[in-house]
Design a protein around this motif. Structure first.
Motif, PDB file in Angstrom:
ATOM      1  N   GLN A   1      -4.625  -0.959   2.758  1.00 38.25           N
ATOM      2  CA  GLN A   1      -5.080  -0.209   1.592  1.00 38.25           C
ATOM      3  C   GLN A   1      -4.289   1.082   1.425  1.00 38.25           C
ATOM      4  N   ASP A   2      -4.365   1.659   0.229  1.00 37.89           N
ATOM      5  CA  ASP A   2      -3.761   2.967  -0.008  1.00 37.89           C
ATOM      6  C   ASP A   2      -4.567   4.008   0.761  1.00 37.89           C
TER       7      ASP A   2
ATOM      8  N   TYR B   1       3.059  13.583  -4.718  1.00 39.22           N
ATOM      9  CA  TYR B   1       2.746  12.155  -4.833  1.00 39.22           C
ATOM     10  C   TYR B   1       3.325  11.583  -6.120  1.00 39.22           C
TER      11      TYR B   1
ATOM     12  N   SER C   1       0.826  -1.201   0.000  1.00 39.78           N
ATOM     13  CA  SER C   1       0.000   0.000   0.000  1.00 39.78           C
ATOM     14  C   SER C   1       0.866   1.259   0.000  1.00 39.78           C
ATOM     15  N   PHE C   2       0.306   2.350  -0.521  1.00 37.59           N
ATOM     16  CA  PHE C   2       0.980   3.644  -0.509  1.00 37.59           C
ATOM     17  C   PHE C   2       0.281   4.512   0.527  1.00 37.59           C
ATOM     18  N   ASN C   3       1.070   5.075   1.449  1.00 37.83           N
ATOM     19  CA  ASN C   3       0.517   5.887   2.524  1.00 37.83           C
ATOM     20  C   ASN C   3       0.988   7.334   2.422  1.00 37.83           C
TER      21      ASN C   3
ATOM     22  N   PHE D   1      -7.784   6.896  -3.183  1.00 40.10           N
ATOM     23  CA  PHE D   1      -7.283   6.403  -1.900  1.00 40.10           C
ATOM     24  C   PHE D   1      -8.426   6.458  -0.887  1.00 40.10           C
TER      25      PHE D   1
END
Length: 223
Positions: free
Chosen positions: A121-122, A217, A2-4, A28
């Motif tokens: 999850q993102d 981002y 996941s991307f946070n 997201f």
């Protein structure tokens, strides 16, 4: 994996508004940690537990059933199965949340839930100590701020638009007091993470701030 995205900053900096915009643009999930603390604050207010009664608060934290759901991309907060999202923006709830969020037992009660959401999850998550404590490994960290006057003005206009009574000077004093509490509390004080990008929104509109974070981002995502 996941991307946070971690977004920290003082009260009234526009964290929730901007985080929701970015979440929608990137598909997201938006995680409003402040709403979780406000849910605990609402429970304490309903239960008549004063903010200085740390023992009672600690005991209550073991039993407060808070859960998170989503309506589209919008976070919904449930307290004992009741959707209390609409009650969490009241001034008395926010002030109580600012006080009790310094309690280590309150923070511990929510930590595992917040980290689990980020693992699965993102997410873009906003609060006071996301980049420094909750998600120290987040791929992108933002410290969002604005002048005290600008933050008070935004809150003042928000209340007027809702048809609620608003006193600008009281709002400004409340923001200063909350800033002082947040920055000087012993547990997870408000501060900019060393690797966070400072974004001062004093002279920026919502679209400009949103685009700035999306640019950051895109820079991180292509690495």
């Amino acid at each position: 994996m996941s991307f946070n995205i971690a977004v920290d900053g003082p009260a009234g900096a526009g964290k929730s508004t901007i985080a929701k915009r970015v979440a929608a643009a990137l598909s997201f999930h938006y995680v409003d940690t402040g709403a979780m603390y406000r849910a605990i604050a609402l429970y304490l207010i309903r239960s008549g537990i004063p903010p200085e009664d740390t023992e009672a608060i600690g005991n209550a934290c073991r039993d407060i059933p808070i859960s998170i759901g989503y309506s589209g991309q919008e976070q919904q907060v449930f307290l004992n199965g009741e959707n209390v999202t609409g009650e969490l923006r009241a001034e008395k709830v926010g002030n109580m949340a600012s006080i009790v969020s310094a309690n280590p037992m309150v923070r511990e009660a929510l930590l595992s839930l917040q980290r689990r959401l980020a693992r699965e999850q993102d997410v873009i998550m906003d609060g006071r100590d996301i980049g420094t404590n909750i998600l120290p490994e987040a791929q992108l960290k933002i410290f969002l701020t604005a002048s005290t006057e600008k933050r008070a003005d935004r809150r003042y206009r928000e209340l007027l638009e809702k048809g609620e009574p608003a006193d600008f000077e009281k709002i400004r004093r409340d923001i200063e007091e909350r800033d002082n509490r947040d920055r000087n509390r012993k547990t997870a004080p408000l501060r900019q993470a060393p690797d966070a990008v400072l974004v001062d929104t004093t002279d920026m509109d919502i679209d400009q701030v949103t685009e700035r974070i999306l640019e950051l981002y895109r820079e991180r995502a292509v690495r």
